[in-house]
Write a protein that holds these residues in place. Structure first.
Motif, PDB file in Angstrom:
ATOM      1  N   ILE A  37       0.835  -1.210   0.000  1.00 21.05           N
ATOM      2  CA  ILE A  37       0.000   0.000   0.000  1.00 21.05           C
ATOM      3  C   ILE A  37       0.867   1.255   0.000  1.00 21.05           C
ATOM      4  O   ILE A  37       0.609   2.217  -0.751  1.00 21.05           O
ATOM      5  N   LEU A  38       1.920   1.263   0.812  1.00 23.39           N
ATOM      6  CA  LEU A  38       2.798   2.430   0.888  1.00 23.39           C
ATOM      7  C   LEU A  38       3.541   2.654  -0.429  1.00 23.39           C
ATOM      8  O   LEU A  38       3.748   3.798  -0.853  1.00 23.39           O
ATOM      9  N   GLU A  39       3.950   1.561  -1.085  1.00 28.16           N
ATOM     10  CA  GLU A  39       4.634   1.685  -2.379  1.00 28.16           C
ATOM     11  C   GLU A  39       3.706   2.274  -3.438  1.00 28.16           C
ATOM     12  O   GLU A  39       4.092   3.155  -4.201  1.00 28.16           O
ATOM     13  N   VAL A  40       2.464   1.779  -3.469  1.00 28.35           N
ATOM     14  CA  VAL A  40       1.489   2.284  -4.438  1.00 28.35           C
ATOM     15  C   VAL A  40       1.171   3.755  -4.151  1.00 28.35           C
ATOM     16  O   VAL A  40       1.080   4.581  -5.070  1.00 28.35           O
ATOM     17  N   ALA A  41       1.023   4.090  -2.867  1.00 29.68           N
ATOM     18  CA  ALA A  41       0.716   5.472  -2.491  1.00 29.68           C
ATOM     19  C   ALA A  41       1.829   6.416  -2.953  1.00 29.68           C
ATOM     20  O   ALA A  41       1.560   7.506  -3.465  1.00 29.68           O
ATOM     21  N   LYS A  42       3.060   5.960  -2.800  1.00 30.63           N
ATOM     22  CA  LYS A  42       4.197   6.779  -3.217  1.00 30.63           C
ATOM     23  C   LYS A  42       4.229   6.937  -4.734  1.00 30.63           C
ATOM     24  O   LYS A  42       4.442   8.037  -5.255  1.00 30.63           O
ATOM     25  N   GLU A  43       3.999   5.835  -5.452  1.00 29.84           N
ATOM     26  CA  GLU A  43       4.006   5.876  -6.916  1.00 29.84           C
ATOM     27  C   GLU A  43       2.903   6.779  -7.457  1.00 29.84           C
ATOM     28  O   GLU A  43       3.083   7.471  -8.470  1.00 29.84           O
ATOM     29  N   MET A  44       1.775   6.798  -6.799  1.00 32.14           N
ATOM     30  CA  MET A  44       0.630   7.598  -7.255  1.00 32.14           C
ATOM     31  C   MET A  44       0.733   9.064  -6.825  1.00 32.14           C
ATOM     32  O   MET A  44      -0.085   9.899  -7.219  1.00 32.14           O
ATOM     33  N   GLY A  45       1.749   9.370  -5.975  1.00 32.22           N
ATOM     34  CA  GLY A  45       1.925  10.755  -5.520  1.00 32.22           C
ATOM     35  C   GLY A  45       0.920  11.173  -4.467  1.00 32.22           C
ATOM     36  O   GLY A  45       0.540  12.351  -4.379  1.00 32.22           O
ATOM     37  N   TYR A  46       0.513  10.195  -3.645  1.00 29.85           N
ATOM     38  CA  TYR A  46      -0.469  10.510  -2.597  1.00 29.85           C
ATOM     39  C   TYR A  46       0.125  11.425  -1.530  1.00 29.85           C
ATOM     40  O   TYR A  46       1.254  11.233  -1.087  1.00 29.85           O
ATOM     41  N   GLU A  47      -0.643  12.453  -1.150  1.00 30.01           N
ATOM     42  CA  GLU A  47      -0.261  13.343  -0.054  1.00 30.01           C
ATOM     43  C   GLU A  47      -1.392  13.343   0.958  1.00 30.01           C
ATOM     44  O   GLU A  47      -2.568  13.524   0.592  1.00 30.01           O
ATOM     45  N   PRO A  48      -1.077  13.139   2.256  1.00 28.79           N
ATOM     46  CA  PRO A  48      -2.127  13.073   3.271  1.00 28.79           C
ATOM     47  C   PRO A  48      -2.859  14.402   3.417  1.00 28.79           C
ATOM     48  O   PRO A  48      -2.284  15.472   3.202  1.00 28.79           O
ATOM     49  N   ASN A  49      -4.111  14.322   3.748  1.00 30.82           N
ATOM     50  CA  ASN A  49      -4.930  15.508   4.017  1.00 30.82           C
ATOM     51  C   ASN A  49      -4.641  15.979   5.440  1.00 30.82           C
ATOM     52  O   ASN A  49      -5.155  15.425   6.402  1.00 30.82           O
ATOM     53  N   LEU A  50      -3.778  16.993   5.557  1.00 27.98           N
ATOM     54  CA  LEU A  50      -3.355  17.457   6.876  1.00 27.98           C
ATOM     55  C   LEU A  50      -4.521  17.996   7.685  1.00 27.98           C
ATOM     56  O   LEU A  50      -4.607  17.810   8.900  1.00 27.98           O
ATOM     57  N   ALA A  51      -5.434  18.681   7.013  1.00 30.51           N
ATOM     58  CA  ALA A  51      -6.575  19.259   7.729  1.00 30.51           C
ATOM     59  C   ALA A  51      -7.414  18.158   8.375  1.00 30.51           C
ATOM     60  O   ALA A  51      -7.866  18.288   9.513  1.00 30.51           O
ATOM     61  N   ALA A  52      -7.604  17.052   7.640  1.00 25.69           N
ATOM     62  CA  ALA A  52      -8.383  15.937   8.192  1.00 25.69           C
ATOM     63  C   ALA A  52      -7.658  15.307   9.368  1.00 25.69           C
ATOM     64  O   ALA A  52      -8.264  14.964  10.381  1.00 25.69           O
ATOM     65  N   LYS A  53      -6.323  15.142   9.218  1.00 31.10           N
ATOM     66  CA  LYS A  53      -5.542  14.565  10.314  1.00 31.10           C
ATOM     67  C   LYS A  53      -5.624  15.435  11.563  1.00 31.10           C
ATOM     68  O   LYS A  53      -5.752  14.951  12.689  1.00 31.10           O
ATOM     69  N   GLN A  54      -5.526  16.739  11.356  1.00 27.34           N
ATOM     70  CA  GLN A  54      -5.578  17.658  12.484  1.00 27.34           C
ATOM     71  C   GLN A  54      -6.926  17.597  13.175  1.00 27.34           C
ATOM     72  O   GLN A  54      -7.020  17.706  14.400  1.00 27.34           O
ATOM     73  N   LEU A  55      -7.979  17.419  12.380  1.00 30.71           N
ATOM     74  CA  LEU A  55      -9.318  17.346  12.943  1.00 30.71           C
ATOM     75  C   LEU A  55      -9.464  16.115  13.830  1.00 30.71           C
ATOM     76  O   LEU A  55     -10.055  16.172  14.907  1.00 30.71           O
ATOM     77  N   VAL A  56      -8.895  15.006  13.375  1.00 34.00           N
ATOM     78  CA  VAL A  56      -8.970  13.759  14.150  1.00 34.00           C
ATOM     79  C   VAL A  56      -8.127  13.855  15.411  1.00 34.00           C
ATOM     80  O   VAL A  56      -8.560  13.505  16.499  1.00 34.00           O
ATOM     81  N   ARG A  57      -6.880  14.348  15.264  1.00 35.78           N
ATOM     82  CA  ARG A  57      -5.963  14.412  16.403  1.00 35.78           C
ATOM     83  C   ARG A  57      -6.246  15.588  17.324  1.00 35.78           C
ATOM     84  O   ARG A  57      -5.759  15.639  18.448  1.00 35.78           O
ATOM     85  N   LYS A  58      -6.988  16.575  16.822  1.00 33.04           N
ATOM     86  CA  LYS A  58      -7.232  17.823  17.551  1.00 33.04           C
ATOM     87  C   LYS A  58      -5.928  18.558  17.834  1.00 33.04           C
ATOM     88  O   LYS A  58      -5.766  19.219  18.847  1.00 33.04           O
ATOM     89  N   LYS A  59      -4.969  18.381  16.904  1.00 28.94           N
ATOM     90  CA  LYS A  59      -3.682  19.076  17.000  1.00 28.94           C
ATOM     91  C   LYS A  59      -3.269  19.536  15.613  1.00 28.94           C
ATOM     92  O   LYS A  59      -3.530  18.849  14.617  1.00 28.94           O
ATOM     93  N   THR A  60      -2.599  20.678  15.562  1.00 28.43           N
ATOM     94  CA  THR A  60      -2.099  21.170  14.277  1.00 28.43           C
ATOM     95  C   THR A  60      -0.635  20.806  14.070  1.00 28.43           C
ATOM     96  O   THR A  60      -0.127  20.905  12.967  1.00 28.43           O
ATOM     97  N   GLU A  61       0.039  20.435  15.159  1.00 25.39           N
ATOM     98  CA  GLU A  61       1.473  20.147  15.130  1.00 25.39           C
ATOM     99  C   GLU A  61       2.265  21.351  14.610  1.00 25.39           C
ATOM    100  O   GLU A  61       3.205  21.235  13.832  1.00 25.39           O
ATOM    101  N   VAL A  62       1.812  22.515  15.055  1.00 21.48           N
ATOM    102  CA  VAL A  62       2.477  23.773  14.725  1.00 21.48           C
ATOM    103  C   VAL A  62       2.739  24.532  16.022  1.00 21.48           C
ATOM    104  O   VAL A  62       1.887  24.579  16.913  1.00 21.48           O
ATOM    105  N   VAL A  63       3.939  25.114  16.127  1.00 13.63           N
ATOM    106  CA  VAL A  63       4.311  25.927  17.297  1.00 13.63           C
ATOM    107  C   VAL A  63       4.574  27.353  16.823  1.00 13.63           C
ATOM    108  O   VAL A  63       5.225  27.563  15.790  1.00 13.63           O
ATOM    109  N   GLY A  64       4.058  28.321  17.557  1.00 14.95           N
ATOM    110  CA  GLY A  64       4.276  29.716  17.223  1.00 14.95           C
ATOM    111  C   GLY A  64       5.446  30.285  18.004  1.00 14.95           C
ATOM    112  O   GLY A  64       5.623  29.973  19.187  1.00 14.95           O
ATOM    113  N   LEU A  65       6.258  31.092  17.355  1.00 18.22           N
ATOM    114  CA  LEU A  65       7.410  31.737  17.999  1.00 18.22           C
ATOM    115  C   LEU A  65       7.234  33.251  17.953  1.00 18.22           C
ATOM    116  O   LEU A  65       7.139  33.844  16.873  1.00 18.22           O
ATOM    117  N   ILE A  66       7.143  33.877  19.125  1.00 20.64           N
ATOM    118  CA  ILE A  66       7.039  35.336  19.211  1.00 20.64           C
ATOM    119  C   ILE A  66       8.430  35.882  19.483  1.00 20.64           C
ATOM    120  O   ILE A  66       9.011  35.641  20.539  1.00 20.64           O
TER     121      ILE A  66
END
Length: 328
Positions: A37-66
């Motif tokens: 599955i991972l090989e096929v995903a790579k060959e097809m140029g699959y990119e994960p939907n970050l917005a969907a992942k963030q919605l599920v995890r309830k995290k953006t995995e982003v840190v702000g620096l002031i």
């Protein structure tokens, strides 16, 4: 055209849910199936939907620096190292040099998971901040109710003075920002005075107030100092930029470094080695400082703690060519 999980399922002949589990490295999928599955995903140029992942995890995995500015070389170097340190994690960083209230409003819109705040006065830090954050500054203030990364400016000055004393220096001047509310700068000056007292030495009779932290501030202040009848045998510069200006002023006045006057600079950054004369410096190495800041904010995000924690770091003195034995 965007490649979806259903497209991968169609090509591999497995169910939609199996593809989803495989892409999330679930142990419920056999390794051979997962690899296919991972090989096929790579060959097809699959990119994960970050917005969907963030919605599920309830995290953006982003840190702000002031950050106050990126104009000064030292701060720009530290920001670069912090960015580099994040590359070894799953988190990304966004930078704001806006005032704190504006920056925090921006970060709320981006729904960052946490913040890093550069603040010379912790009393300005909003006590109502609900997201995890750490600050880089001076610890020991009673209003600091959050994690603080302290580069230990006092210990840096103690080491700088001790190094010069071992070389026989007694007339040691400090050139930096003295009349200021900036706690980071004040701690350097206070550390210098404390170190001189511990070595039974008087602070140099002529205080060298740079009135700023830039190259020209160091240049102007030391040119004025050199007009005095009594000169120091050594100078400690309060920053990389200040020390660069000091070095140029000394050279213009035909003062040999280190033969006539030795020079140590605060700020332990790689650029010190590339100055007109490779500069002896003191401070926490910038890559170490960046790593500590990043590790602290990620720990705060992933294992939140209510109580304040302080991490005082150990400065390192790097000997180069601007220090020598006292000539008197």
């Amino acid at each position: 055209m965007t490649v979806t999980i259903k497209d991968i399922a169609s090509v591999t002949g497995v169910s939609y849910s199996t593809v989803s589990k495989a892409l999330n490295d679930s142990p419920l999928v056999k390794e051979v199936t997962k690899r296919k599955i991972l090989e096929v995903a790579k060959e097809m140029g699959y990119e994960p939907n970050l917005a969907a992942k963030q919605l599920v995890r309830k995290k953006t995995e982003v840190v702000g620096l002031i950050w106050p500015t990126i104009e000064r070389i030292v701060l720009a170097t530290l920001v670069t190292n912090i960015t580099q340190a994040f590359k070894d994690t799953r988190y990304s960083m966004i930078l704001s040099i806006d005032p704190m209230d504006t920056a925090m409003e921006t970060f709320r819109k981006f729904q960052v998971d946490g913040m890093i705040i550069f603040e010379d006065d912790h009393s300005k830090v909003n006590e109502e901040i609900t997201m995890p954050f750490v600050s880089y500054g001076v610890s020991g203030k009673k209003h600091a109710n959050h994690p603080v990364i302290d580069a230990n400016h006092e210990a840096s000055m103690m080491k700088a003075v001790e190094h010069l004393v071992k070389l026989g220096h007694k007339h040691i001047a400090y050139a930096g920002l003295l009349q200021t509310k900036d706690q980071l700068q004040l701690e350097k000056y206070q550390g210098y005075k404390k170190a001189m007292k511990e070595h039974s030495l008087e602070p140099f009779i002529k205080e060298v107030e740079t009135e700023g932290l830039d190259w020209f501030d160091g240049y102007s202040a030391v040119k004025t100092l050199l007009e005095e009848q009594e000169r120091p045998t050594a100078i400690i510069g309060g920053s990389y930029d200040i020390s660069g200006g000091i070095l140029r002023a000394l050279q213009e006045q035909n003062v040999e470094v280190p033969k006539d006057i030795s020079l140590i600079s605060y700020d332990n950054i790689p650029q010190m080695a590339n100055m007109e004369i490779p500069m002896t410096c003191i401070g926490v190495p910038v890559d170490v400082l960046a790593q500590e800041i990043v590790e602290s904010v990620l720990h705060r995000i992933e294992a939140p703690e209510k109580e304040a924690t302080v991490k005082k770091l150990a400065p390192t003195l790097v000997e180069r060519e601007t220090c020598g034995k006292a000539n008197r």
